[in-house]
Design a protein around this motif. Structure first.
Motif, PDB file in Angstrom:
ATOM      1  N   ARG A  20       0.376  -1.241  -0.204  1.00 14.88           N
ATOM      2  CA  ARG A  20       0.240  -0.056  -0.006  1.00 14.88           C
ATOM      3  C   ARG A  20       1.061   1.468   0.046  1.00 14.88           C
ATOM      4  O   ARG A  20       2.167   1.633   0.254  1.00 14.88           O
ATOM      5  CB  ARG A  20      -0.887  -0.230   1.210  1.00 14.88           C
ATOM      6  CG  ARG A  20      -1.780  -0.774   0.652  1.00 14.88           C
ATOM      7  CD  ARG A  20      -2.793  -0.281   2.558  1.00 14.88           C
ATOM      8  NE  ARG A  20      -3.950  -1.232   2.477  1.00 14.88           N
ATOM      9  CZ  ARG A  20      -5.606  -1.582   2.585  1.00 14.88           C
ATOM     10  NH1 ARG A  20      -5.287  -0.343   3.033  1.00 14.88           N
ATOM     11  NH2 ARG A  20      -5.806  -2.387   2.588  1.00 14.88           N
ATOM     12  N   ALA A  21       0.323   2.412  -0.874  1.00 14.17           N
ATOM     13  CA  ALA A  21       1.146   3.677  -0.441  1.00 14.17           C
ATOM     14  C   ALA A  21       0.796   4.488   0.793  1.00 14.17           C
ATOM     15  O   ALA A  21      -0.417   3.524   1.382  1.00 14.17           O
ATOM     16  CB  ALA A  21       0.421   4.889  -1.415  1.00 14.17           C
ATOM     17  N   ALA A  22       2.168   5.280   1.105  1.00 12.45           N
ATOM     18  CA  ALA A  22       1.317   5.760   1.696  1.00 12.45           C
ATOM     19  C   ALA A  22       0.948   7.332   1.866  1.00 12.45           C
ATOM     20  O   ALA A  22       0.688   7.206   0.298  1.00 12.45           O
ATOM     21  CB  ALA A  22       3.104   5.717   2.618  1.00 12.45           C
ATOM     22  N   GLU A  23       1.131   7.969   2.798  1.00 19.02           N
ATOM     23  CA  GLU A  23       0.081   8.950   2.267  1.00 19.02           C
ATOM     24  C   GLU A  23       1.361  10.061   1.586  1.00 19.02           C
ATOM     25  O   GLU A  23       2.925  10.040   1.863  1.00 19.02           O
ATOM     26  CB  GLU A  23       0.129  10.342   4.102  1.00 19.02           C
ATOM     27  CG  GLU A  23      -0.588  10.968   3.769  1.00 19.02           C
ATOM     28  CD  GLU A  23      -0.637  12.173   5.305  1.00 19.02           C
ATOM     29  OE1 GLU A  23      -0.742  12.972   5.483  1.00 19.02           O
ATOM     30  OE2 GLU A  23      -1.263  10.799   6.100  1.00 19.02           O
ATOM     31  N   ALA A  24       1.281  10.538   1.040  1.00 21.10           N
ATOM     32  CA  ALA A  24       2.197  11.284  -0.352  1.00 21.10           C
ATOM     33  C   ALA A  24       2.344  12.832  -0.672  1.00 21.10           C
ATOM     34  O   ALA A  24       1.411  13.030   0.179  1.00 21.10           O
ATOM     35  CB  ALA A  24       1.854  10.893  -1.615  1.00 21.10           C
ATOM     36  N   ALA A  25       3.466  13.830  -0.543  1.00 26.91           N
ATOM     37  CA  ALA A  25       2.852  15.102  -0.792  1.00 26.91           C
ATOM     38  C   ALA A  25       3.237  15.248  -1.517  1.00 26.91           C
ATOM     39  O   ALA A  25       2.645  16.264  -1.901  1.00 26.91           O
ATOM     40  CB  ALA A  25       4.102  15.600   0.123  1.00 26.91           C
TER      41      ALA A  25
ATOM     42  N   ALA B 117      -2.316   2.625  -3.761  1.00 26.15           N
ATOM     43  CA  ALA B 117      -3.060   4.003  -2.719  1.00 26.15           C
ATOM     44  C   ALA B 117      -4.511   3.325  -2.604  1.00 26.15           C
ATOM     45  O   ALA B 117      -5.021   3.288  -3.730  1.00 26.15           O
ATOM     46  CB  ALA B 117      -2.851   5.261  -3.833  1.00 26.15           C
ATOM     47  N   ILE B 118      -4.243   3.637  -1.473  1.00 21.80           N
ATOM     48  CA  ILE B 118      -6.416   3.194  -1.506  1.00 21.80           C
ATOM     49  C   ILE B 118      -7.301   4.543  -0.444  1.00 21.80           C
ATOM     50  O   ILE B 118      -6.360   6.021  -0.197  1.00 21.80           O
ATOM     51  CB  ILE B 118      -6.402   2.911   0.017  1.00 21.80           C
ATOM     52  CG1 ILE B 118      -5.446   1.107  -0.294  1.00 21.80           C
ATOM     53  CG2 ILE B 118      -7.238   1.935   0.934  1.00 21.80           C
ATOM     54  CD1 ILE B 118      -5.785  -0.001  -1.035  1.00 21.80           C
ATOM     55  N   PRO B 119      -8.380   5.619  -1.371  1.00 27.59           N
ATOM     56  CA  PRO B 119      -9.319   6.150  -0.569  1.00 27.59           C
ATOM     57  C   PRO B 119      -9.054   6.834   0.150  1.00 27.59           C
ATOM     58  O   PRO B 119      -9.119   5.468   1.474  1.00 27.59           O
ATOM     59  CB  PRO B 119     -10.140   5.821  -1.569  1.00 27.59           C
ATOM     60  CG  PRO B 119     -10.475   4.874  -2.949  1.00 27.59           C
ATOM     61  CD  PRO B 119      -9.397   4.174  -2.291  1.00 27.59           C
ATOM     62  N   GLY B 120      -8.744   7.308   0.827  1.00 30.45           N
ATOM     63  CA  GLY B 120      -8.353   7.463   1.833  1.00 30.45           C
ATOM     64  C   GLY B 120      -7.132   8.456   2.489  1.00 30.45           C
ATOM     65  O   GLY B 120      -6.471   9.000   2.966  1.00 30.45           O
ATOM     66  N   ILE B 121      -6.134   7.710   1.923  1.00 30.72           N
ATOM     67  CA  ILE B 121      -4.592   8.240   1.643  1.00 30.72           C
ATOM     68  C   ILE B 121      -4.428   9.867   1.021  1.00 30.72           C
ATOM     69  O   ILE B 121      -5.104   9.783  -0.108  1.00 30.72           O
ATOM     70  CB  ILE B 121      -3.781   7.115   0.920  1.00 30.72           C
ATOM     71  CG1 ILE B 121      -3.539   5.738   2.403  1.00 30.72           C
ATOM     72  CG2 ILE B 121      -2.571   6.934   1.595  1.00 30.72           C
ATOM     73  CD1 ILE B 121      -3.102   4.955   1.030  1.00 30.72           C
ATOM     74  N   ARG B 122      -4.217  10.748   1.929  1.00 32.73           N
ATOM     75  CA  ARG B 122      -4.145  12.001   1.612  1.00 32.73           C
ATOM     76  C   ARG B 122      -2.740  11.645   0.959  1.00 32.73           C
ATOM     77  O   ARG B 122      -1.538  11.303   0.593  1.00 32.73           O
ATOM     78  CB  ARG B 122      -3.861  12.680   3.476  1.00 32.73           C
ATOM     79  CG  ARG B 122      -3.711  14.318   2.886  1.00 32.73           C
ATOM     80  CD  ARG B 122      -4.164  14.805   3.949  1.00 32.73           C
ATOM     81  NE  ARG B 122      -4.967  14.459   4.713  1.00 32.73           N
ATOM     82  CZ  ARG B 122      -5.360  14.296   6.104  1.00 32.73           C
ATOM     83  NH1 ARG B 122      -4.005  15.455   6.781  1.00 32.73           N
ATOM     84  NH2 ARG B 122      -5.938  14.654   6.525  1.00 32.73           N
ATOM     85  N   GLY B 123      -3.310  12.700  -0.734  1.00 30.42           N
ATOM     86  CA  GLY B 123      -2.203  13.506  -1.514  1.00 30.42           C
ATOM     87  C   GLY B 123      -1.827  12.133  -2.138  1.00 30.42           C
ATOM     88  O   GLY B 123       0.062  12.560  -3.210  1.00 30.42           O
ATOM     89  N   ALA B 124      -2.422  10.789  -2.112  1.00 30.38           N
ATOM     90  CA  ALA B 124      -1.834  10.032  -3.058  1.00 30.38           C
ATOM     91  C   ALA B 124      -3.213   9.739  -4.483  1.00 30.38           C
ATOM     92  O   ALA B 124      -2.968   8.752  -4.978  1.00 30.38           O
ATOM     93  CB  ALA B 124      -1.762   8.744  -2.427  1.00 30.38           C
ATOM     94  N   GLN B 125      -4.423  10.871  -3.969  1.00 29.07           N
ATOM     95  CA  GLN B 125      -5.532  10.243  -4.723  1.00 29.07           C
ATOM     96  C   GLN B 125      -5.034   9.832  -6.686  1.00 29.07           C
ATOM     97  O   GLN B 125      -4.113  10.809  -7.318  1.00 29.07           O
ATOM     98  CB  GLN B 125      -6.394  11.607  -5.328  1.00 29.07           C
ATOM     99  CG  GLN B 125      -6.988  12.179  -4.086  1.00 29.07           C
ATOM    100  CD  GLN B 125      -6.048  13.062  -3.140  1.00 29.07           C
ATOM    101  OE1 GLN B 125      -4.633  12.677  -2.661  1.00 29.07           O
ATOM    102  NE2 GLN B 125      -7.023  14.304  -3.360  1.00 29.07           N
ATOM    103  N   TYR B 126      -5.764   9.365  -7.278  1.00 29.38           N
ATOM    104  CA  TYR B 126      -5.180   9.117  -8.848  1.00 29.38           C
ATOM    105  C   TYR B 126      -6.929   8.431  -9.410  1.00 29.38           C
ATOM    106  O   TYR B 126      -7.350   7.976  -8.639  1.00 29.38           O
ATOM    107  CB  TYR B 126      -3.980   8.360  -8.742  1.00 29.38           C
ATOM    108  CG  TYR B 126      -4.592   6.877  -8.329  1.00 29.38           C
ATOM    109  CD1 TYR B 126      -5.227   5.818  -6.890  1.00 29.38           C
ATOM    110  CD2 TYR B 126      -4.447   5.649  -9.143  1.00 29.38           C
ATOM    111  CE1 TYR B 126      -5.682   4.863  -6.766  1.00 29.38           C
ATOM    112  CE2 TYR B 126      -5.778   4.400  -9.461  1.00 29.38           C
ATOM    113  CZ  TYR B 126      -5.362   3.802  -7.379  1.00 29.38           C
ATOM    114  OH  TYR B 126      -6.228   2.635  -7.392  1.00 29.38           O
ATOM    115  N   THR B 127      -6.813   8.532 -10.566  1.00 31.96           N
ATOM    116  CA  THR B 127      -8.324   7.339 -11.065  1.00 31.96           C
ATOM    117  C   THR B 127      -7.146   6.189 -12.052  1.00 31.96           C
ATOM    118  O   THR B 127      -6.382   6.241 -12.554  1.00 31.96           O
ATOM    119  CB  THR B 127      -8.204   8.220 -12.195  1.00 31.96           C
ATOM    120  OG1 THR B 127      -8.935   9.335 -11.372  1.00 31.96           O
ATOM    121  CG2 THR B 127      -9.149   7.721 -13.280  1.00 31.96           C
ATOM    122  N   ALA B 128      -8.362   4.994 -11.174  1.00 30.83           N
ATOM    123  CA  ALA B 128      -7.940   3.662 -11.482  1.00 30.83           C
ATOM    124  C   ALA B 128      -7.981   3.396 -12.983  1.00 30.83           C
ATOM    125  O   ALA B 128      -9.389   4.148 -12.894  1.00 30.83           O
ATOM    126  CB  ALA B 128      -8.510   3.191 -10.507  1.00 30.83           C
TER     127      ALA B 128
END
Lengths: 278, 574
Positions: free
Chosen positions: B392-397, B414-425
């Motif tokens: 899993r990805a950690a919070e990303a800046a 990244a799992i939804p809820g993890i800040r700063g790692a938003q992406y579109t699958a």
């Protein structure tokens, strides 16, 4: 720092990604995107707590244009993806975005069952009465006489009535919006997202490329002359007899959302095999 | 002569006559007496009005295949029994018991020359309040197999508790009548009860139940599915048991929804599964490609049945190999695994869940009706440590790259809820960031990444069952492996050494390991239950085979029996 940014994330721009949309100039979907970001800002939700799910079509490009988590899947199945996500992650805000082809044609069966299942999520269909991405074929909401290369002289088919179907199938919130009114649309989206259960928002969103006649929609739309009802019979009469350009929240139900309890284990894993022991 | 430590009994009746109930009770009572065994159910697609047969095979060792012949056949009635045709085989040493008022026995039984002993089960049942002919048949079988009445009486209390005391009493009286009726009969040889000695706990379980338990042990906490024969038992077991461990099962409106629901759940971080059969897998294929491209782990159990199209819903076949391995459009490498016995359904499904989560890709488990719906008494399977844990990805800046290249091809998700790692699958060809592109370089890079992560992974020894040393190798997969093992054991008794290679992991192919397994083998006998010899073609596509190859392949519904394989081995003498 992202922390600081999130705490201040109440401006629409904070919900917009750096990816440039590939929509035609003048497409109604630009305004829908604007309504999304305004609604999210008004709700004050952290972008990482929102997931925008979509299928295939022009409208379904929207998730990547937001700064939220996004899911751009296969054609017609976005509601199923949204349901699986929301049931297992009730902490998230799930918005499913679709178009009239994705939502009403290939995804029609899922639309019925999503209304019926009533999972707490918001379904936004950008309806332009045409397949835009494949260059102008009739959709389920295209008028019967509309002439296209695929349907010379028109389909002759009665258009699908999404709001009536949503009501009959059990949607818990039903509204119609016009993309050209992004502030009003944003307000409806805020209410739709806040309303428990399955909220359905149909947004009339013109395709200026293949339906230039839809530029006239701005002259046809008018606010619904009545307040939202919680009486399905009243809502049915209203929806079935209006002119299709009646804008506003038309139905607000009080059905309990479908939300199985998850997350809490009641037994140890080793208990499960006991039934097999001789 | 059949071995006294290896007994086979069949109950036959029209649908609703209770043949399957009698078989289940016999297996459970025998299990309590120390036997291991397998209950093979064979039914028509109708719930009632069809035909049903339960074959119970008992031994003092694991039983993984059908018997070649029956020792005892009890026709509760013969009304639809001719429809079984070659599925129910009797021989000159078989004891056949039938109700003289139960209709004409099938022609095949007379042809084998076995005498039919008449016991009027229907009339006897009428003399007992609420009496049931199938319980009389059960009593006959219990007596002939040397099982004590008390074992059954205890089972009636458990099985019929919700039907009330009258039903329990009626079953007891019927059972006793059966014991009495069989008083002067025997199977013509001594029955040696298994030694009590093994302290290992025994389970009575079906492959479908075992697969479902394996899935939960592997970490599955969400399932969505559409009911379909012969996979429904997986769902019916998961529904209450997922709820017990904090998960949930959603009944979807169709298979298209089912697979997309589990993709949604898995995208949200919850390991998820669906179970189906061939027609459902066909509908799921598009979304399977999506999960492959977007690198979302899911598990799909396909309990194979006869195909194509609706095929034979209630009978087994190994003909979904092609669609499972090659079904997706585009180049879409994913995992395909196959359990080799009822008990192995647990291991293989648990391992599949672990692999899917570790490699962020779909895993198809190719079970089939034979291992899925049959019940077996087995020693409790050893617990294994495989628990799906995805990176899993950690919070990303900064800028998060969902599909970043990594040496092992697996990028933190990244799992939804993890800040700063938003992406579109996305199912569109994408860049390392996940942004859609139609560029040649990105397409190549991501195709390589998804291929390499599967091919570079170390699957250990579980990828195949490799047994024996003979230079004739029998190559098989899935549920026929049990019959092959038995045939190899019989060949060993004849002094013929034969080895077994049965891949549990079918995709990705393991060319180096397969070559190592084949080293020194001069001949290969390929055994599979598919009309088009799909497995043979698959082997040819991925592996080098010895120069001498024979193929024993047949479509369902007739199972490939140990005797046929044994004959094929014996007939291929140099």
């Amino acid at each position: 720092m992202s922390t600081a940014k999130t705490q201040l994330a109440c401006k629409p721009a904070d919900y917009k990604s750096d990816i440039k949309p590939i929509w035609c100039p003048g497409c109604g979907d630009y305004h829908v995107l604007m309504s999304f970001t305004r609604a999210f800002a008004e709700l004050g939700l952290p972008p990482e707590q929102i997931v925008v799910v979509s299928g295939i079509g022009c409208s379904s490009r929207i998730p990547a244009y937001t700064n939220c988590y996004g899911f751009h899947g296969v054609h017609g199945r976005s509601l199923a993806v949204g349901a699986g996500l929301k049931v297992t992650r009730p902490d998230l805000t799930v918005v499913v975005a679709s178009g009239d082809g994705d939502g009403y044609s290939i995804g029609g069966n899922h639309f019925l069952h999503a209304c019926r299942r009533n999972v707490d999520m918001t379904y936004v269909v950008m309806d332009n009465h045409i397949y835009g991405m494949t260059k102008g074929q009739p959709s389920p909401t295209t008028e019967p006489e509309f002439d296209t290369a695929l349907s010379p002289g028109g389909t002759g088919l009665r258009p699908f009535h999404p709001l009536v179907i949503a009501l009959a199938s059990g949607a818990n919130f039903i509204a119609r919006c016009f993309s050209g009114e992004p502030n009003e649309t944003a307000s409806v989206l805020v209410e739709a997202i806040r309303h428990p259960g399955f909220s359905f928002v149909e947004i009339l969103s013109p395709c200026v490329t293949f339906r230039p006649d839809e530029k006239n929609w701005k002259n046809l739309v008018h606010p619904a002359p009545v307040v939202a009802t919680d009486d399905p019979a009243k809502a049915a009469r209203r929806i079935m007899t209006d002119d299709g350009f009646n804008i506003g929240i038309l139905y607000r139900g009080d059905r309990k959302p479908y939300a199985p309890e998850t997350g809490q284990a009641l037994v140890e894993l080793s208990e499960l095999e006991k039934e097999f022991e001789l | 002569m059949p071995n006294a430590q290896n007994l086979s009994v069949a109950f036959v009746g029209s649908g609703g006559a209770g043949a399957l109930t009698a078989g289940s009770l016999l297996l459970e009572a025998a299990g309590a007496a120390g036997w291991q065994g397998l209950l093979i159910r064979t039914v028509g697609p109708q719930i009632r009005g069809g035909e049903a047969a339960a074959v119970v095979r008992l031994a003092d060792h694991p039983v993984e295949s059908l018997p070649d012949h029956l020792d005892l056949l009890i026709g509760i009635d013969w009304l639809n029994a001719q429809r079984f045709g070659a599925e129910i085989e009797v021989g000159p040493h078989s004891l056949v018991i039938g109700d003289p008022r139960g209709g004409e026995p099938p022609k095949g039984i007379a042809a084998f020359g076995a005498p039919i002993v008449a016991i009027p089960m229907k009339d006897m049942a009428k003399a007992i309040p609420d009496g049931r002919p199938n319980m009389i048949a059960l009593g006959i079988a219990g007596k002939l197999l040397g099982l004590g009445e008390p074992a059954f009486l205890a089972l009636f209390e458990k099985w019929f508790a919700d039907k009330g005391q009258a039903a329990i009493d009626a079953s007891r009286a019927s059972l006793k009548a059966g014991y009495e009726a069989a008083r002067d009969l025997d199977l013509g040889r001594p029955i040696v009860p298994p030694k009590a000695g093994s302290t290992q706990k025994k389970w009575l379980v079906s492959g479908n139940e075992a697969a479902a338990l394996g899935a939960i042990r592997g970490g599955i906490r969400f399932a969505a599915a559409y009911p379909i024969t012969p996979a429904t038992e997986i769902l019916e077991w998961l529904a209450p048991n997922l709820a017990k461990v904090g998960g949930a099962l959603l009944q979807a409106e169709d298979e298209l929804a089912a697979i997309n629901m589990i993709i949604g759940a898995s995208y949200g971080g919850t390991p998820a599964l669906t179970a189906t059969s061939g027609p459902g897998l066909s509908l799921m294929i598009e979304a399977l490609g999506l999960a492959t491209a977007a690198e979302i782990p899911i598990v799909v159990i396909d309990v194979m049945r006869g195909g194509p199209s609706t095929g034979i819903p209630t009978k087994s076949e190994q003909a979904d190999l092609n669609i499972a391995v090659y079904g997706c459009h585009g180049d879409a490498p994913h995992l395909v695994l196959a359990p080799q016995s009822v008990g192995d359904c647990l291991f293989t499904t648990q391992w599949a869940t672990y692999l899917a989560e570790t490699l962020q890709t779909p895993a198809i488990v190719l079970s089939d009706q034979f291992v899925g719906q049959n019940h077996a008494i087995i020693e409790r399977p050893a617990e294994i440590a495989f628990l799906g844990q995805r990176s899993r990805a950690a919070e990303a800046a900064g800028e998060y790259k969902r599909y970043a290249l990594a040496a092992n091809g697996v990028s933190p998700m990244a799992i939804p809820g993890i800040r700063g790692a938003q992406y579109t699958a996305d199912g569109l060809t994408h860049t390392e960031r996940g942004i859609p592109t139609s560029g040649a370089a990105d397409h190549q890079i991501q195709l390589d990444k998804r291929r390499d992560k599967l091919e570079r992974f170390n699957y250990g020894d579980h990828w195949a069952s490799i047994e024996g040393t003979g230079n004739l190798a029998v190559i098989a997969w899935g549920s026929v492996t049990g019959a092959v093992r038995e045939a190899i054991a019989r060949a060993a008794e004849d002094g013929i050494e034969v080895s077994l290679i049965a891949p549990r992991l079918l995709s990705p192919a393991r060319p180096e390991q397969f070559a190592a397994a084949l080293r020194g083998k001069k001949r290969a006998l390929i055994v599979e239950q598919s009309h088009g010899a799909q497995f043979h073609r698959y082997l040819r596509a991925h592996y080098d085979l010895p120069a001498a190859v024979r193929v024993l392949n047949r479509p369902g519904p007739l199972p490939i029996k140990p005797g046929e394989i044994h004959r094929a081995i014996k007939d291929w003498r140099l």
